[in-house]
Each structure stands twice: as structure tokens, then as C-alpha cells.
Design an enzyme around this catalytic site. Structure first.
Site, short mmCIF file in Angstrom:
data_model
loop_
_atom_site.label_atom_id
_atom_site.label_comp_id
_atom_site.label_asym_id
_atom_site.label_seq_id
_atom_site.Cartn_x
_atom_site.Cartn_y
_atom_site.Cartn_z
N CYS A 22 10.91 6.12 3.69
CA CYS A 22 10.77 7.68 3.46
C CYS A 22 10.94 8.25 4.76
O CYS A 22 10.39 9.29 5.11
CB CYS A 22 9.50 7.87 3.00
SG CYS A 22 8.12 7.21 4.14
N ASP A 78 9.68 -2.24 1.32
CA ASP A 78 9.51 -0.63 1.62
C ASP A 78 8.53 -0.74 2.77
O ASP A 78 7.38 -0.59 2.71
CB ASP A 78 8.87 -0.21 0.32
CG ASP A 78 8.59 1.36 0.55
OD1 ASP A 78 9.64 1.96 0.71
OD2 ASP A 78 7.57 1.88 0.53
N ALA A 127 0.86 -1.12 0.05
CA ALA A 127 -0.14 0.06 0.10
C ALA A 127 0.87 1.23 0.08
O ALA A 127 1.99 1.42 0.62
CB ALA A 127 -0.76 -0.16 1.18
#
Length: 516
Positions: A428, A375, A293
Site C-alpha cells: 500500500c 503483502d 493482519a
């Protein structure tokens, strides 16, 4: 006659007193108005220039970081986080026939912006590449929109104030939805032009009746722009959904992209687009995306494979899984298999097993996948713009828990990866404990005697866009050598050349150990 004269004198005196009081009140109001206008304007200048230090992380998190990196370097990054990037990047959903589609899509975007925002967003620059990147490194399915700012525009009497979360979206080009409205002037009606501010002090209660000239003394306000109210005031706080304000003038010229060419473009930051290119999936391969997602990287991987092969994707949240599934359907990608499951638990001997809620969970043998993308969830200490004064209230204990989950995911991902396969790890965040320290940990983990393979960091060229500007503390014990650090890609928000979110990418190859 005498009574009439007396009454007239009294009336005249009373009227004069009332007029004097009114004039004095008007003078006080004008003085207060000017003072508050100056106060708000000065705050805008100080905020966007970086003179005000945005207090977006907890003291414990900050003190943990400055044990690792230089404090001045960290403060530069924090100041950059408070501003939106200068560029908005879009990825074309269909990588096939790009030569024909790319120019067509750019022309459609230009026509849309010129017809809808010609009076407010002028000289909008749209590129079929990312500026400041050499030609040999340009990627085909990228479109870049330059979003200059901040610019000075006239503020209005009627105001609407939003929370920091909604404000971050507004600065990236979104229009305002009702859920983000905290308060507004008491007289606002549908069709009125209003000024929109972001309140970053968290002092307002939802539904507050506001005047710019009293709230300026109580809160820190960032001016976003002006627009047309889509509802009467009361409806802002009673309706569950819908637009509150459509902007016609913005401090940052970021155009709204909601519902525009939805089947042709996907809004995605530059580093996230690069991740899929660095993974380099090939048609016919089987790819694992461990944390899928919202689906941007998943669909990009499938697109780069020309919709040939298999992409197995996971997420723990059922609602997010449905969103990824819908995105794949919209882009016509049939090779993606998305499952609602914790991907750190998918490595078992049996291919299927039942779990308590009677759902079927898919699991895999070792060395099943040609390529693996990890990720994982992270602290997000790189997302822009960050306006909240308590956005990153992490404790060191919480960071340890996050990095423990990241280690678990990457360890499982390595075992599921085929020999000589590629694994890409990305986050991130700028936090080294979730980046360089994870890389160091997994490299050392694979050196253990009972491990039949090892991992090697490899080059990310031709998609290595950013070299780290990070300055390490002299007493920090770095586990990676300079050659290894050079193979990592770190995007720093204060890098004015690229001006992206904070981001980190590492690329590994899995190799067999050779017996002596």
C-alpha cells in the site's frame, strides 16, 4: 435633591461608559469572529482544492523519490493523499449464494442509512459494482458507496478538536471516540451540538480549553462536520473508551459502518479486494499468506476457496493474530490456520521445533504451497486521507531496512511455492524502492546459476483495473522493460477515475529452468 441629581448624573455617566466599553468589546469580538471565520473558511477551500501543499513526508524521503520519479507527478499524488477517496468499498463475507444475498444486503444498507441519516446524508448512492469499470471486469462480492464532498455546512460556536489520526477515520465515515479528542470548548455538555475540527499542526496539548476564535490564529484546522456530544467536557479526558461525538452532518458524505451487518460485510479498499482475485485460489489448494493482519485478504482467500483446502497465515503480533482468528470465526471460515510468527523464518527442514518461549512454531519444506501471498509491512505511502504534517518521516536508511525485510519475505515465499505455482506481491505504498525495485530484484535473483527455477511476471487480467500514470526521471536506471511494467498494476491516488488509495500489485509464476 442636589445630591440625588449629582448621584444620578454620575451613575448615568458610569453606565454610559460601561455600555460604550461593552459595545466596543462586542464590536472587536465580532470583527475578530468574522476575521477568524474567513480565515478558517479560506483554509478549507485551499486545503481541499490542493492549493496548500500537505507536508506529509520528510525532506529526505521526498528528495529520494524525486531522483526516481517526476517531481510534478509526485506532488499531484501527495495532494490527492490529503483527501479521502470518493468511494467506500465493502466486500460480502459469504461469496456463496451471492445472487440472493447481495441485493438483500444492499437493501438493508439503504434502509439503515435512510432511517438513521435521512436528514444529513441525502441521495446516497450504493452500487453492486465499482463505477467506471467495464462489465467484463466486475467482481461479484463488491458493494460500493459513493461518498461525495466536500460540501459547505454551517459551523457552530462550540467546538471539539481532534488529532490527525482520528481525523482520518472521521473523514472515512467513523464517529468520534474519546481517545481522539485533543481539546474542546469549556462549556460543552452532553447533548450539545458541536463542530469538530482536525488539528494538523500538532500544537495542542490534550485537555486544552478552546475557543474557535483564538485557536484559528495558532493552528491549522480542517472542519469535519457537526454532531451531538455524548459526554460532558471533562469526561472526554477521563474516560478510557466510548463515543465522544455522534455525527449528524458531515463535510464528506461517508456513512458510519461500525457494527452494521458485521457478519455480512467487511470494509476493504478496492485494490485489496482485487489482490485475492488476482491470486486466484482454488478449492482444495494449500495457500500461504505471509503477513495476514488485519485479515481481510486472508478471509477473502478462504471465502474464494469455498472454505475448502488450507490457508496458512502468519503475523508477528499476537494481538493481531487473535483479531484475525476472531474474524475467521465470525465469517465461519474453518480452513484458516493463523500463527504468531515471523514468516521469513518458516523455511526449515523440520516441520516443528521448540523456541525459547516454549511455543511451537510451524515451519515448512520447500515447494509446499500452491499459491503464496506476500503483502509485507511497507512505508504505507499510499494510505488516504493523510493529514499529519509528519506522517512519513522516513530516512533513506529506514526505507532500505523496510525493503530488505520485503526482499527476505518474498525470497522465502518463492522457495515455499510449488513449481508452476502463483505468487502475488502487493503493497500500500507508491515508493518504487518497495515496488518495481523489489520486482526487479527477485526476477534477477532467480536468474542466478545455482537457482533451479525462475520467476515470470504474468497478466492480472481480468482484474487489471489500473495502469500506472507514473513519470520516471530520465536518468533513473529502470531495470524492468516496458512489457514487464505493463504487467504490473499500480493504483495512483491522483487517478480521478478510480480515486483509490495508492497501491501496487505484481503477479508471478514459478517455472523450472530448462537445461540446454
Amino acid at each position: 435633591q442636589i445630591n440625588n441629581q449629582t448621584n444620578n448624573q454620575i451613575n448615568n455617566q458610569t453606565n454610559n461608559q460601561i455600555n460604550n466599553q461593552t459595545n466596543n468589546q462586542n464590536k472587536k469580538y465580532l470583527i475578530l469572529k468574522e476575521q477568524n471565520e474567513n480565515k478558517i473558511q479560506n483554509f478549507q477551500i485551499e486545503w481541499w482544492s490542493g492549493s496548500i501543499q500537505a507536508n506529509i513526508i520528510s525532506k529526505e524521503f521526498f528528495e529520494m523519490l524525486i531522483k526516481i520519479v517526476d517531481q510534478n507527478w509526485l506532488l499531484q499524488q501527495i495532494r490527492a493523499l490529503s483527501k479521502p477517496p470518493s468511494f467506500t468499498t465493502l466486500r460480502l463475507s459469504n461469496i456463496n449464494s451471492l445472487e440472493n444475498n447481495k441485493n438483500l444486503i444492499i437493501n438493508k444498507l439503504k434502509q439503515h442509512f435512510e432511517s438513521n441519516y435521512c436528514n444529513t446524508i441525502k441521495n446516497l448512492s450504493i452500487f453492486d459494482y465499482f463505477p467506471n469499470i467495464e462489465d467484463s471486469k466486475r467482481i461479484l462480492d463488491l458493494v460500493t458507496i459513493h461518498c461525495p464532498g466536500p460540501k459547505i455546512i454551517q459551523r457552530l460556536e462550540s467546538i471539539i478538536v481532534v488529532d490527525a489520526c482520528a481525523g482520518a477515520a472521521l473523514l472515512r465515515g467513523a464517529d468520534l471516540f474519546v481517545a481522539g479528542v485533543m481539546g474542546c470548548s469549556g462549556h460543552v455538555k452532553k447533548g450539545d451540538r458541536v463542530s469538530v475540527y482536525i488539528e494538523i499542526g500538532y500544537k495542542l496539548r490534550r485537555g486544552a480549553v478552546l475557543s474557535l476564535y483564538n485557536i484559528a490564529n495558532e493552528s491549522m484546522l480542517i472542519f469535519v462536520g457537526n454532531g451531538i456530544a455524548q459526554l460532558d467536557r471533562n469526561d472526554f479526558f477521563t474516560k478510557q473508551s466510548g463515543y465522544a461525538v455522534i455525527f449528524d452532518e458531515r463535510v464528506f458524505d461517508a456513512p458510519p459502518l461500525h457494527s452494521i451487518l458485521e457478519n455480512d460485510i467487511y470494509l476493504q479498499n478496492l485494490p485489496s479486494i482485487l489482490v485475492s482475485y488476482i491470486l486466484d485460489p482454488k478449492p482444495g489448494e494449500i495457500i500461504l499468506d505471509m503477513c495476514s493482519a488485519p485479515g481481510g485478504k486472508t478471509t477473502h482467500i478462504a471465502s474464494l476457496m469455498n472454505n475448502q483446502g488450507r490457508v496458512i497465515a502468519f503475523d508477528k503480533n499476537e494481538k493481531k493474530v487473535q483479531q484475525v482468528r476472531q474474524l475467521c470465526q465470525k465469517f465461519g471460515l474453518s480452513i484458516v490456520e493463523i500463527h504468531c510468527c515471523d514468516s521469513s523464518s518458516i523455511l526449515v527442514r523440520l516441520k516443528f521445533r521448540k523456541i525459547e518461549n516454549n511455543e511451537e512454531r510451524i515451519s515448512f519444506e520447500k515447494e509446499t504451497f500452491d499459491r503464496v501471498l506476500v503483502d509485507p509491512p511497507c512505508s504505507g505511502f499510499g494510505l488516504r486521507p493523510c493529514l499529519g504534517y509528519d506522517k512519513y518521516l522516513f530516512t533513506e536508511k529506514q526505507i532500505k531496512a523496510v525493503s530488505l525485510q520485503q526482499k527476505k519475505l518474498i525470497e522465502v515465499g518463492v522457495k515455499l511455492l510449488k513449481m508452476r505455482g502463483i505468487l502475488v506481491y502487493s503493497t500500500c505504498t507508491m515508493n518504487p524502492k518497495e515496488n518495481e525495485e523489489i520486482v526487479s530484484w527477485i526476477l534477477n535473483k532467480c536468474k542466478e546459476n545455482d537457482c533451479e527455477f525462475y520467476l515470470e511476471l504474468v497478466s492480472q487480467e481480468p482484474f487489471h483495473y489500473s495502469n500506472s500514470s507514473m513519470i520516471w526521471q530520465n536518468n533513473y536506471e529502470m531495470q524492468l522493460n516496458q512489457q514487464q511494467l505493463n504487467l504490473l498494476q499500480r493504483f495512483d491516488p491522483a487517478n480521478q477515475l478510480l480515486d483509490t488509495n495508492g497501491f501496487f500489485i505484481a503477479k508471478f509464476v514459478k517455472l523450472p529452468k530448462v537445461n540446454n
